[in-house]
Motif scaffolding. Structure first.
Motif, short mmCIF file in Angstrom:
data_model
loop_
_atom_site.label_atom_id
_atom_site.label_comp_id
_atom_site.label_asym_id
_atom_site.label_seq_id
_atom_site.Cartn_x
_atom_site.Cartn_y
_atom_site.Cartn_z
N SER A 253 -5.40 16.00 -33.87
CA SER A 253 -4.64 15.56 -35.03
C SER A 253 -5.12 14.21 -35.55
N ARG A 254 -5.93 13.49 -34.74
CA ARG A 254 -6.50 12.23 -35.21
C ARG A 254 -7.87 12.05 -34.60
N LEU A 255 -8.71 11.24 -35.24
CA LEU A 255 -10.07 11.00 -34.78
C LEU A 255 -10.06 9.92 -33.71
N GLN A 256 -10.43 10.31 -32.48
CA GLN A 256 -10.46 9.39 -31.35
C GLN A 256 -11.71 9.63 -30.51
N THR B 48 -19.23 12.59 -37.85
CA THR B 48 -18.29 11.50 -38.12
C THR B 48 -18.81 10.62 -39.25
N THR C 128 -13.81 6.92 -40.85
CA THR C 128 -12.75 7.45 -41.71
C THR C 128 -12.33 8.87 -41.37
N HIS C 129 -13.27 9.75 -41.07
CA HIS C 129 -12.94 11.14 -40.82
C HIS C 129 -14.12 11.82 -40.15
N SER D 148 -5.82 15.73 -28.38
CA SER D 148 -5.30 16.22 -29.65
C SER D 148 -6.35 16.06 -30.74
#
Length: 258
Positions: free
Chosen positions: A100-103, A230, A196-197, A98
């Motif tokens: 939808s989040r940073l992983q 990142t 953070t993003h 996904s």
């Protein structure tokens, strides 16, 4: 066979009938749902051949066009693929991550129970190209640290990751066990960087000879290419090119209309 009154049990090789309201569903939908269930429950494992159209016609008691409509829907969903002159085969399910989040890749795959590890192809100081320099806010030609990894999912090659870091940070990362640990985890847990993003860019490309050999795919086949920058706070610290096998991996994202 499919019956045309009341409720019916769809014939299938799994011997686990699915009860459907025939009056509410077209015949091809009933056939499709029965076949989908047998694919998902493992009755038809990945890469196995599906019964022929004639066999399905006899088993379900429906016309050829009904069978073809059902198979066409399953093909659009990516559950099966067709080989000219040979019939229909079950597709290998794609792993997905996904957006939808940073992983990190290993972090995301572990949630789904996948085994991951990496082979470090190279770890070295290089001169920053103009693109890398622009992303990391440094001078073109300034020394950066490049780490190339071949990543595996359930012991099959899934991606080639080419990552660039500020020189000292990259040298520190190269001392860690990158075969089994995510770089994101090292950056946060060992080196104290609060990620953070990230900015992402996705596109499809054709695999060149080197990439095809590393990913064990045919030269020229479709590969998913991601550029990812990142940040730790407002500082960019990790710029990457990620090349994923298009036949084995996908990204997913939910978008709200608000």
């Amino acid at each position: 066979m499919l019956k045309m009154s009341g409720k019916t049990n769809l014939a299938n090789t799994g011997n686990r009938p699915l009860e459907l309201n025939v009056a509410a569903l077209p015949l091809y939908t009933q056939v499709r749902e029965s076949l989908r269930r047998d694919i998902l429950n493992g009755t038809y494992p990945p890469h196995s051949q599906m019964p022929s159209e004639s066999q399905m016609m006899h088993s379900f008691g429906v016309s050829r066009i009904t069978v073809r409509q059902a198979l066409g829907d399953l093909q659009k969903e990516g559950l099966i693929f067709k080989v000219m002159g040979k019939g229909s085969f079950v597709s290998k399910p794609k792993a997905f991550q996904s957006l939808s989040r940073l992983q990190g890749f290993g972090e995301a795959m572990a949630v789904s129970g996948y085994e991951t590890f990496s082979n470090v192809l190279s770890a070295r100081a290089v001169e920053a190209s103009q693109q890398v320099a622009n992303r990391l806010n440094i001078r073109t030609g300034q020394a950066v640290f490049e780490i190339q990894r071949l990543r595996f999912l359930n012991r099959e090659p899934i991606s080639v990751d080419v990552s660039y870091f500020p020189l000292e940070l990259g040298e520190r990362l190269a001392q860690e066990d990158l075969a089994v640990r995510d770089i994101f985890a090292i950056l946060e847990n060992d080196l104290g960087h609060n990620l953070t993003h990230a900015d992402l860019q996705l596109e499809a490309i054709c695999a060149d000879e080197t990439l095809a050999r590393q990913l064990q795919v045919d030269e020229g086949c479709a590969v998913l290419r991601m550029e990812r920058l990142t940040y730790a706070g407002d500082r960019p610290i990790d710029f990457e090119f990620l090349y994923y096998r298009g036949d084995a991996f996908q990204y997913r994202l939910r978008i709200n209309r608000t």
